[in-house]
Design a protein around this motif. Structure first.
Motif, PDB file in Angstrom:
ATOM      1  N   HIS A   1       2.364  66.721  97.151  1.00  0.00           N
ATOM      2  CA  HIS A   1       3.238  67.314  98.168  1.00  0.00           C
ATOM      3  C   HIS A   1       4.593  67.727  97.611  1.00  0.00           C
ATOM      4  O   HIS A   1       5.172  68.714  98.050  1.00  0.00           O
ATOM      5  CB  HIS A   1       3.380  66.387  99.393  1.00  0.00           C
ATOM      6  CG  HIS A   1       4.312  65.250  99.197  1.00  0.00           C
ATOM      7  ND1 HIS A   1       3.963  64.100  98.509  1.00  0.00           N
ATOM      8  CD2 HIS A   1       5.596  65.082  99.596  1.00  0.00           C
ATOM      9  CE1 HIS A   1       4.986  63.267  98.500  1.00  0.00           C
ATOM     10  NE2 HIS A   1       5.994  63.834  99.152  1.00  0.00           N
TER      11      HIS A   1
ATOM     12  N   SER B   1      -2.587  67.428 106.749  1.00  0.00           N
ATOM     13  CA  SER B   1      -1.194  67.821 106.489  1.00  0.00           C
ATOM     14  C   SER B   1      -0.243  67.095 107.439  1.00  0.00           C
ATOM     15  O   SER B   1       0.832  66.648 107.032  1.00  0.00           O
ATOM     16  CB  SER B   1      -1.007  69.341 106.554  1.00  0.00           C
ATOM     17  OG  SER B   1      -1.240  69.849 107.841  1.00  0.00           O
TER      18      SER B   1
ATOM     19  N   HIS C   1       4.772  70.653 104.342  1.00  0.00           N
ATOM     20  CA  HIS C   1       5.104  69.231 104.464  1.00  0.00           C
ATOM     21  C   HIS C   1       6.568  68.951 104.792  1.00  0.00           C
ATOM     22  O   HIS C   1       6.918  67.855 105.197  1.00  0.00           O
ATOM     23  CB  HIS C   1       4.708  68.467 103.191  1.00  0.00           C
ATOM     24  CG  HIS C   1       5.718  68.531 102.099  1.00  0.00           C
ATOM     25  ND1 HIS C   1       5.771  69.575 101.189  1.00  0.00           N
ATOM     26  CD2 HIS C   1       6.729  67.694 101.781  1.00  0.00           C
ATOM     27  CE1 HIS C   1       6.759  69.363 100.352  1.00  0.00           C
ATOM     28  NE2 HIS C   1       7.367  68.238 100.692  1.00  0.00           N
TER      29      HIS C   1
END
Length: 184
Positions: A100, A163, A150
């Motif tokens: 991420h 997500s 994110h």
């Protein structure tokens, strides 16, 4: 940084069952580290943020914490997704948690013995640069999407189950990391 070094930093890569996904994820992280000038010798100097005074949390610590909590929570909560017939992939959660913040490896670069902002850090924030790195590494769209959405860039974006899950845990861990610190 070679594959073994990446795995030594993040043994959680071995939790990814799909070998093609695992190899592409490692390749994305290697590419990001090389682009930012990061190595085993200096990666501990990469910060999670430069926006909070005296933040002592490294990028490695943050990514490891997010990933470990995602794994723990997935293993505990997956029963609800399964019970309600909602597709929810452990491999996507783990890969997304590990990657991420790979864009931070280019948003912050190692120069002259310290971490500094990269040339385009204001134009290409880490969710975008991370998504581009993931795409170049051949990662699937659901991972690229997770990386891209994110942070606050994802506030008004569609979120997959994975997500949304990783994003919530990332935000929680980050908030804990800067608790009591002053924003610059």
């Amino acid at each position: 940084m070679n594959k073994e070094q990446i795995i030594s930093l993040f043994p959680e890569f071995q939790e990814i069952q799909n070998s093609n996904l695992r190899e592409s994820a490692i390749r994305a992280m290697q590419t990001a580290m090389e682009a930012g000038g990061w190595s085993m010798e200096n990666i501990s100097a990469c910060p999670v943020t430069m926006n909070w005074k005296d933040c002592d949390v490294s990028w490695v610590e943050h990514v490891a914490d997010v990933t470990d909590i995602c794994i723990m929570e997935f293993d505990k909560l997956e029963k609800f997704y399964s019970r309600h017939h909602v597709p929810f992939s452990r491999d996507v959660v783990i890969t997304g948690a590990l990657l991420h913040d790979i864009g931070k490896l280019t948003e912050f670069i190692y120069r002259d013995g310290k971490a500094v902002h990269g040339e385009s850090f204001e134009l290409v924030r880490h969710p975008l640069s991370g998504a581009l790195l993931a795409a170049k590494a051949g990662l699937p769209d659901n991972i690229i999407h997770l990386i891209a959405t994110h942070s606050f860039e994802g506030d008004k974006s569609y979120q997959t189950q994975e997500s949304s899950f990783v994003r919530a845990i990332d935000m929680f861990v980050f908030k804990c990391s800067v608790q009591g610190l002053e924003k610059r």
